[in-house]
Every structure is written in C-alpha cells, then in structure tokens.
Write a protein that holds these residues in place. Structure first.
Motif, PDB file in Angstrom:
ATOM      1  N   PHE A  51       0.847  -1.179   0.000  1.00  0.00           N
ATOM      2  CA  PHE A  51       0.000   0.000   0.000  1.00  0.00           C
ATOM      3  C   PHE A  51       0.882   1.227   0.000  1.00  0.00           C
ATOM      4  CE2 PHE A  51      -4.378  -1.365   0.749  1.00  0.00           C
ATOM      5  CZ  PHE A  51      -4.166  -2.705   0.975  1.00  0.00           C
ATOM      6  N   SER A  52       0.496   2.234  -0.759  1.00  0.00           N
ATOM      7  CA  SER A  52       1.248   3.478  -0.785  1.00  0.00           C
ATOM      8  C   SER A  52       0.897   4.307   0.438  1.00  0.00           C
ATOM      9  CB  SER A  52       0.919   4.270  -2.055  1.00  0.00           C
ATOM     10  OG  SER A  52      -0.461   4.568  -2.106  1.00  0.00           O
ATOM     11  N   SER A  53       1.793   5.224   0.813  1.00  0.00           N
ATOM     12  CA  SER A  53       1.562   6.084   1.966  1.00  0.00           C
ATOM     13  C   SER A  53       0.357   6.972   1.740  1.00  0.00           C
ATOM     14  CB  SER A  53       2.802   6.945   2.226  1.00  0.00           C
ATOM     15  OG  SER A  53       3.883   6.127   2.594  1.00  0.00           O
ATOM     16  N   TYR A  54      -0.346   7.277   2.814  1.00  0.00           N
ATOM     17  CA  TYR A  54      -1.524   8.124   2.743  1.00  0.00           C
ATOM     18  C   TYR A  54      -1.528   9.045   3.933  1.00  0.00           C
ATOM     19  CZ  TYR A  54      -6.408   9.575   2.484  1.00  0.00           C
ATOM     20  OH  TYR A  54      -7.554  10.309   2.415  1.00  0.00           O
ATOM     21  N   THR A  55      -1.691  10.311   3.700  1.00  0.00           N
ATOM     22  CA  THR A  55      -1.622  11.278   4.798  1.00  0.00           C
ATOM     23  C   THR A  55      -2.888  12.111   4.902  1.00  0.00           C
ATOM     24  OG1 THR A  55      -0.533  12.858   3.315  1.00  0.00           O
ATOM     25  CG2 THR A  55       0.876  11.444   4.643  1.00  0.00           C
ATOM     26  N   GLY A  56      -3.970  11.647   4.288  1.00  0.00           N
ATOM     27  CA  GLY A  56      -5.205  12.427   4.318  1.00  0.00           C
ATOM     28  C   GLY A  56      -5.927  12.279   5.639  1.00  0.00           C
ATOM     29  N   GLN A  75     -12.269   9.915   6.485  1.00  0.00           N
ATOM     30  CA  GLN A  75     -13.390  10.200   5.609  1.00  0.00           C
ATOM     31  C   GLN A  75     -14.565  10.730   6.421  1.00  0.00           C
ATOM     32  OE1 GLN A  75     -14.158   6.548   3.612  1.00  0.00           O
ATOM     33  NE2 GLN A  75     -12.237   6.567   2.477  1.00  0.00           N
ATOM     34  N   ARG A 125     -10.459  -2.006   5.375  1.00  0.00           N
ATOM     35  CA  ARG A 125     -11.176  -1.877   4.093  1.00  0.00           C
ATOM     36  C   ARG A 125     -12.677  -2.046   4.281  1.00  0.00           C
ATOM     37  NH1 ARG A 125      -7.517  -5.602  -0.001  1.00  0.00           N
ATOM     38  NH2 ARG A 125      -6.086  -3.961  -0.713  1.00  0.00           N
ATOM     39  N   GLU A 174       2.425  -0.370   6.226  1.00  0.00           N
ATOM     40  CA  GLU A 174       1.287  -0.610   5.329  1.00  0.00           C
ATOM     41  C   GLU A 174      -0.026  -0.648   6.105  1.00  0.00           C
ATOM     42  OE1 GLU A 174       2.271  -4.169   3.245  1.00  0.00           O
ATOM     43  OE2 GLU A 174       4.085  -3.281   2.379  1.00  0.00           O
ATOM     44  N   ASP A 192      -0.901   2.943   6.972  1.00  0.00           N
ATOM     45  CA  ASP A 192      -1.373   3.647   5.782  1.00  0.00           C
ATOM     46  C   ASP A 192      -2.773   3.198   5.379  1.00  0.00           C
ATOM     47  OD1 ASP A 192       1.070   4.918   5.726  1.00  0.00           O
ATOM     48  OD2 ASP A 192       1.922   3.640   4.164  1.00  0.00           O
ATOM     49  N   ALA A 193      -3.036   1.892   5.454  1.00  0.00           N
ATOM     50  CA  ALA A 193      -4.335   1.370   5.053  1.00  0.00           C
ATOM     51  C   ALA A 193      -5.442   1.881   5.958  1.00  0.00           C
ATOM     52  CB  ALA A 193      -4.315  -0.157   5.057  1.00  0.00           C
ATOM     53  N   LYS A 251      -6.069   5.540   5.161  1.00  0.00           N
ATOM     54  CA  LYS A 251      -6.810   5.667   3.903  1.00  0.00           C
ATOM     55  C   LYS A 251      -8.286   5.337   4.085  1.00  0.00           C
ATOM     56  CE  LYS A 251      -6.702   4.221  -0.934  1.00  0.00           C
ATOM     57  NZ  LYS A 251      -5.990   3.424  -1.965  1.00  0.00           N
TER      58      LYS A 251
END
Length: 374
Positions: A23-28, A31, A131, A151, A154-155, A158
């Motif tokens: 998984f790519s890094s996510y910094t948001g 949701q 997920r 990962e 990050d998951a 996300k």
C-alpha cells in the motif's frame, strides 16, 4: 479442529498475508461521516478475531467493561463460533470465518475488529478490517516487521479508521504511577533502565515457534514488553541498539526462531537500557528504572497481574483490575471520544517497536551497533 489441520489452515493464511499487495503512503484525513461516535451510543461494539487462549482472557475481561462489548466473532473453527456465540449471546449473523469476514462492512452491529491471530496474519487481517470500514485493534507485535506495520498504518488512514495496538500495560495503574513520577521529575534525570522478559515455553509444535506464523521467537512474543517498556519508562525514543543471540536448543528453536536475546538501547539524553528476552528461563518479569533522584521497580512488571512495585518513596500498591478491562474501556474512549491516553497505543506506537525489533535482529546478525530509524 485437529492440530495438524489447524496448522495447515494457519499456514495457508500466512501465505495469503505474505502475498498481499503493498500500500502506498496516505496522509489524508478520516473520511467524513464514517463511524460517527455519537451514532454508537458511546459503547464500542467489538468483533473478536481469532478465538484462542488470549481471546478468552479478553472476552472474560470485557464482561466487566462499561464502554465496550463483544458483538461479533471471527474464527476458522465452526465449533468455536457456535460455543462462543452461545456463551456471549452473539447471533449467527454476527459470526464470521476468515473467508467471509469482509462482509462485516455491511454489519452495523460492529464498530471495531480486535485482531488476536498469529503475528504473521495481523497485516492481512487488519487491512481487510480497515477496508471493511471498521476500526482496528491489533495485538502486539502489530506486524512481523516495520514494512508491514507501515502498510497497516497507511491502510487504516486511507480507510478513515483508527488503528490501536493491544498494549494493556499502558493502562495499568502502578505502571502509570511510575510514568507520572518520571514525568514530574521526581526521579530526576533518567540514567538507566533494565527490562527482563522471559519464560520457558512449552509445546514445541505451537505457532509461536513457527517462524512463518510468529515472525521470530521470544523477542516477538515476550521481549517486546521490554522494548516497549524501555520507551515509556525512560520517556525517550532509542537511537541505537546492540544485541547478542544465544541458542542452546536448535531442535525447538529452529532457524529464525530466537531463544534468548540480550539487547542494549541508547537514548538521546545518554540514558541506556539493558534488556533480556528469552523462551528458556522462568521468573523473568522485572522492570527497573534509575534516575539521579530516585528509582522505580516493577516485579512482576508485565504479567497478567497484580503488578507489584516499589520506588525510593515506598511501595506501589494501587488496586488491581483485569488489564484487558481497563484497556478496552480506555480504547472505547480513544475511538469514540478521541481521548488521548497517557502512553500512546496507536499504530505509530506499534510501528516504533517494530523498527526496534528489526534493528535488534540486524544487530544479532551483524554483531554491530545498529541505528534505529525515527
């Protein structure tokens, strides 16, 4: 389920975990509108994944929780799902196996999944739970290495869900009193920490002695207490480590499964730690913290309790409550109300321990001091 078939089943799960994509890094940010706390009536509804011995302890402790309750079960053993379902009044619609548990995304009765499966499966199970839109509580070690841990962090970011790690000692009253004393300066400048974590392990065929499922040996299972304890007792992040491995039984402790490791940590202030992790010695459950103005000792330090201790000011004798009861009520507050614990239990906390574990194994392999990345 028979032992052999259960081991085959766990090996298949381990293989699927290793095969998962990166998984790519996510910094948001989380949701909007996902699992709003006020919609949960301030009670965290938890599905337990992996109905083994430790899950039994968690389930028993949760019967005394005020803010968390068991509302779902996940297991690869149908008989356990039936037995636990009857014991804890979990309807069949909230019972899942490892193949179909992704459908919990459509189940409003479950807010979080507590992953209590073998170490090598944490990565897959946590990511699948995220997920599905469920918060994740994962037993320690969070993963088998820092790459997998990242990962998972990050998951969950996300997916807009929280990732917590089962650091039960972070809520134990006597432990927190030592942390308070250190933070208040009552112990002076911290100079030294000693952590002894070990016991003689039994059944040679258990998953904890299988590298494919455990990710290592004693360090992953019991030594992590001294790693994590060194950090919250000293109050700093170590920057280097040296380590030495000793193995006396190559039949029980096969390649990649450590029996005994001594390791030393260095901190930015100049404080040092000396720790022992072993599967071959009993009566090792002690933390000792030394400062220029005082000391603190916990013995037993990380067992299921009661935790006992003393400082230069006298005995520590705060009342004992089942650690997992305190942990789950506190985690409900973290997830539902954004409470901030005295000692963190989030995914970043778990990731820091994994970076140290990686460095310890490198130090054992190379015989040289290893830098611990931030």
């Amino acid at each position: 389920m028979k032992t052999n078939s259960r081991r085959d089943f766990l090996h298949k799960l381990a293989a699927s975990a290793i095969a998962m994509p990166f998984f790519s890094s996510y910094t948001g940010f989380a949701q909007p509108g996902l699992l709003l706390p006020k919609q949960q009536n301030q009670v965290l509804r938890v599905a337990l994944m992996g109905l083994g011995g430790y899950a039994s302890r968690v389930a028993k402790a949760m019967q005394s929780c005020k803010r968390a309750k068991i509302t779902g079960l996940i297991s690869g053993t149908p008989a356990k799902l039936k037995e636990w379902g009857a014991t804890y009044n979990i309807p069949e619609r909230n019972r899942y196996n490892y193949e179909n548990f992704d459908t919990i995304k459509d189940n409003p009765d479950i807010d979080a999944v507590y992953v209590i499966t073998p170490n090598a499966l944490h990565h897959e199970h946590a990511i699948r739970s995220a997920r599905a839109g469920k918060h994740v509580i994962c037993e320690k070690p969070m993963a088998i290495n820092a790459a997998e841990g990242q990962e998972m962090v990050d998951a969950c970011a996300k997916a807009g869900v929280k990732l917590l790690v089962g650091y039960r000692m972070h809520f134990e009253p006597n432990t927190l009193e030592v942390v308070r004393m250190r933070q208040a300066g009552e112990l002076g400048q911290i100079m030294f920490f000693q952590g002894l974590s070990g016991f003689r392990i039994g059944d040679p065929n258990q998953w904890r002695l299988d590298k494919a499922l455990a990710g290592g040996g004693a360090l992953m299972d019991i030594g992590i207490y001294s790693i994590n304890g060194a950090r919250y007792m000293v109050g700093e992040e170590p920057v280097w480590v040296t380590a030495q491995e000793t193995k006396t039984d190559t039949t029980k402790f096969k390649e990649g499964v450590d029996e005994t490791i001594q390791f030393q940590l260095g901190f930015p202030s100049g404080a040092v730690a000396s720790c022992l992790s072993t599967y071959n010695m009993n009566y090792l459950d002690r933390f000792f913290l030394n400062g220029t103005k005082g000391f603190a000792e916990l013995q037993p330090a990380t067992g299921y309790g009661p935790t006992k201790g003393r400082t230069n000011k006298g005995e520590l004798s705060l009342p004992h409550v089942m650690h997992q009861t305190l942990q789950m009520d506190a985690m409900a507050g973290i997830i539902l109300d954004n409470d901030v614990p005295t000692v963190s239990v989030d995914g970043q906390e778990g990731l820091k321990d994994l970076k140290i574990i990686d460095a310890i194994y490198r130090a054992c392999a190379t015989g040289t001091r290893q830098h611990i990345p931030a």
